[in-house]
Design a protein around this motif. Structure first.
Motif, short mmCIF file in Angstrom:
data_model
loop_
_atom_site.label_atom_id
_atom_site.label_comp_id
_atom_site.label_asym_id
_atom_site.label_seq_id
_atom_site.Cartn_x
_atom_site.Cartn_y
_atom_site.Cartn_z
N TYR A 4 11.14 75.45 8.00
CA TYR A 4 10.16 76.46 7.62
C TYR A 4 9.46 77.06 8.84
N TYR A 5 9.04 76.20 9.76
CA TYR A 5 8.29 76.72 10.90
C TYR A 5 9.19 77.45 11.89
N VAL A 6 10.44 77.02 12.03
CA VAL A 6 11.38 77.78 12.85
C VAL A 6 11.58 79.16 12.23
N TYR A 7 11.73 79.19 10.91
CA TYR A 7 11.90 80.46 10.20
C TYR A 7 10.71 81.38 10.42
N ARG A 8 9.51 80.83 10.25
CA ARG A 8 8.30 81.64 10.40
C ARG A 8 8.17 82.20 11.82
N LEU A 9 8.49 81.34 12.78
CA LEU A 9 8.40 81.72 14.18
C LEU A 9 9.36 82.86 14.51
N LEU A 10 10.60 82.75 14.06
CA LEU A 10 11.62 83.74 14.39
C LEU A 10 11.46 85.03 13.61
N LYS A 11 10.95 84.89 12.38
CA LYS A 11 10.83 86.05 11.50
C LYS A 11 9.73 86.99 11.99
N GLY A 12 8.70 86.40 12.56
CA GLY A 12 7.57 87.22 12.99
C GLY A 12 7.00 87.98 11.82
N ARG A 13 6.81 89.28 12.00
CA ARG A 13 6.21 90.08 10.93
C ARG A 13 7.26 90.83 10.12
N ALA A 14 8.53 90.56 10.40
CA ALA A 14 9.60 91.22 9.64
C ALA A 14 9.57 90.75 8.20
N ALA A 15 10.14 91.56 7.28
CA ALA A 15 10.25 91.16 5.88
C ALA A 15 11.29 90.07 5.76
N ALA A 16 11.13 89.24 4.69
CA ALA A 16 12.07 88.13 4.49
C ALA A 16 13.49 88.66 4.33
N VAL A 17 13.63 89.67 3.45
CA VAL A 17 14.96 90.22 3.24
C VAL A 17 15.14 91.44 4.16
N SER A 18 15.32 91.14 5.43
CA SER A 18 15.65 92.15 6.43
C SER A 18 16.63 91.45 7.35
N GLY A 19 17.25 92.21 8.25
CA GLY A 19 18.20 91.58 9.16
C GLY A 19 17.56 90.41 9.89
N ARG A 20 16.37 90.66 10.43
CA ARG A 20 15.71 89.62 11.20
C ARG A 20 15.26 88.45 10.32
N GLY A 21 14.76 88.78 9.12
CA GLY A 21 14.32 87.73 8.20
C GLY A 21 15.46 86.81 7.78
N LEU A 22 16.60 87.40 7.46
CA LEU A 22 17.75 86.61 7.02
C LEU A 22 18.33 85.78 8.16
N LEU A 23 18.35 86.37 9.36
CA LEU A 23 18.82 85.62 10.53
C LEU A 23 17.89 84.43 10.80
N ALA A 24 16.59 84.69 10.66
CA ALA A 24 15.61 83.61 10.84
C ALA A 24 15.83 82.50 9.82
N ALA A 25 16.19 82.89 8.58
CA ALA A 25 16.45 81.89 7.54
C ALA A 25 17.68 81.06 7.90
N PHE A 26 18.72 81.73 8.39
CA PHE A 26 19.94 81.02 8.80
C PHE A 26 19.63 80.02 9.90
N ILE A 27 18.95 80.48 10.94
CA ILE A 27 18.69 79.60 12.09
C ILE A 27 17.71 78.49 11.70
N GLY A 28 16.69 78.83 10.90
CA GLY A 28 15.74 77.82 10.43
C GLY A 28 16.46 76.72 9.67
#
Lengths: 275, 104
Positions: A157-181
């Motif tokens: 969860y915290y890796v996801y939050r850190l990588l996602k930043g202020r991007a939306a969850a369902v955005s390129g960055r949000g989904l990549l953050a979910a994968f890496i998290g």
């Protein structure tokens, strides 16, 4: 004996165990692999029982936190999410060589409902698995809930939050953050599991020097566990989490919007309403 | 319970139906070995392990199967689906009960 890995050199001194060490690595990688569900018998009772004692207050805090933050209308999501975690763990993916991997879903739950809710949902799934299906030990419930129900969702969860930043969850960055998290969450949990397994070898011996419980050194446990989870189980978890988040976000955008924890008067606000 | 987030439950149902795909992985994972496999692979049975491995004898669907119904793949698949249904209902039920007292 030339090919003995560095990790085994010290145990070479023990003569008898050098063979076991090599075979241990071979077996883990070629004979079905090593899972994160610790069965009974592989942890000493004096190691497993305190972990149950550790989990009791953790569950108590989780119950309080979830009661205070989860909305009544989100309860079906928690129920379906915990059930998802249960059923996705049944999908053993065959890997060439006889090994297998399965996803857990703990980080997906944490992204959707928070890490404390994920802890509760995954713990219930793990306890049902142990009691009804003999999957994971009874005395090992504390260890398994700690690794899979605490370490994994919180780290992920915290890796996801850190990588996602202020991007939306369902955005390129949000989904990549979910994968890496999910990838990192699963692997840190695999590491703590391997440490629990391997430390038994060093801590608990019979009078004749043979291990009483887990029978390989900590380095072998870590090497075998990480080889599998870094290469196979981790990416699988990442993909499942990414797809799951995209699915929920597409069908129920209000569940993945940032303002979810604050009372949303208009649930249709969705992903765009999360500033 | 099922109305608001209907698609989540439909997805769950689909996963239950597809769950026998999880049976395709055939390797016995470490820790699921029987005692004879331990002898074969490790060379000995750790004494403490022998004493505590079979602590729990009350699994009603051991290894997600119905006892006596594991001869063929389709039999195992039936056991697996039944296990998935039982597990999903129980886990979701417990979480729903827990959430009963919550407010909006």
């Amino acid at each position: 004996m030339k090919a003995v890995p560095v990790s085994c050199r010290r145990s070479l001194l023990h003569g008898f165990f050098n063979v076991i060490c090599l075979r241990g690595l071979y077996i883990f990688i070629n004979r079905g692999g090593i899972y994160m569900h610790i069965p009974d018998g592989y942890l000493a009772p004096q190691a497993a029982a305190p972990l149950v004692a550790v989990m009791v207050p953790v569950w108590a805090v989780a119950v309080k936190k979830v009661q205070n933050s989860l909305k009544k209308r989100e309860v079906p999501v928690l129920a379906a999410g915990a059930a998802f975690s249960f059923v996705i763990m049944m999908f053993n993916l065959p890997i060439p060589g006889g090994s297998s991997a399965h996803a857990v879903g703990a980080v997906l739950l944490a992204i959707l409902l928070g890490p404390w809710a994920a802890c509760l949902g995954v713990s219930v799934a793990l306890i049902i698995q142990a009691l009804l299906f003999g999957d994971g030990g009874i005395l090992a419930i504390g260890a398994n809930c700690f690794n899979i129900g605490v370490v994994m969702p919180f780290v992920g969860y915290y890796v996801y939050r850190l990588l996602k930043g202020r991007a939306a969850a369902v955005s390129g960055r949000g989904l990549l953050a979910a994968f890496i998290g999910a990838y990192i969450g699963l692997n840190v949990a695999a590491l703590t599991t391997a440490i629990m397994f391997g430390s038994q070898y060093h801590l608990f011996r019979a009078a004749d020097g043979t291990p009483l419980y887990f029978m390989y050194p900590i380095k072998v446990a870590v090497a075998a566990m990480m080889a599998e989870h870094l290469t196979l189980a981790g990416p699988v978890e990442g993909i499942v989490t990414l797809l799951g988040l995209a699915f929920v976000g597409k069908n129920y955008p209000e569940l993945v919007s940032e303002g979810r924890t604050i009372k949303i008067s208009n649930p249709e606000a969705g992903v765009t309403g999360n500033v | 319970m099922f109305k608001t987030y209907r698609n989540l439950w439909i997805a769950l149902l689909l996963l239950i139906v597809l769950s026998p795909l999880g049976l395709l992985a055939t390797g016995t994972a470490f820790g699921e070995w029987g005692m004879d496999e331990l002898i074969d692979e490790v060379g000995f049975i750790p004494q403490g392990l022998a004493k505590t491995a079979d602590l729990w004898q009350h699994a009603i669907l051991p290894d997600y199967s119905i006892s006596g119904l594991t001869a063929t793949f389709s039999q195992s698949a039936v056991g697996y689906i039944v296990s998935a249904v039982v597990g999903v209902l129980l886990v979701a039920g417990i979480m729903a009960l827990f959430g009963k007292g919550l407010k909006d």
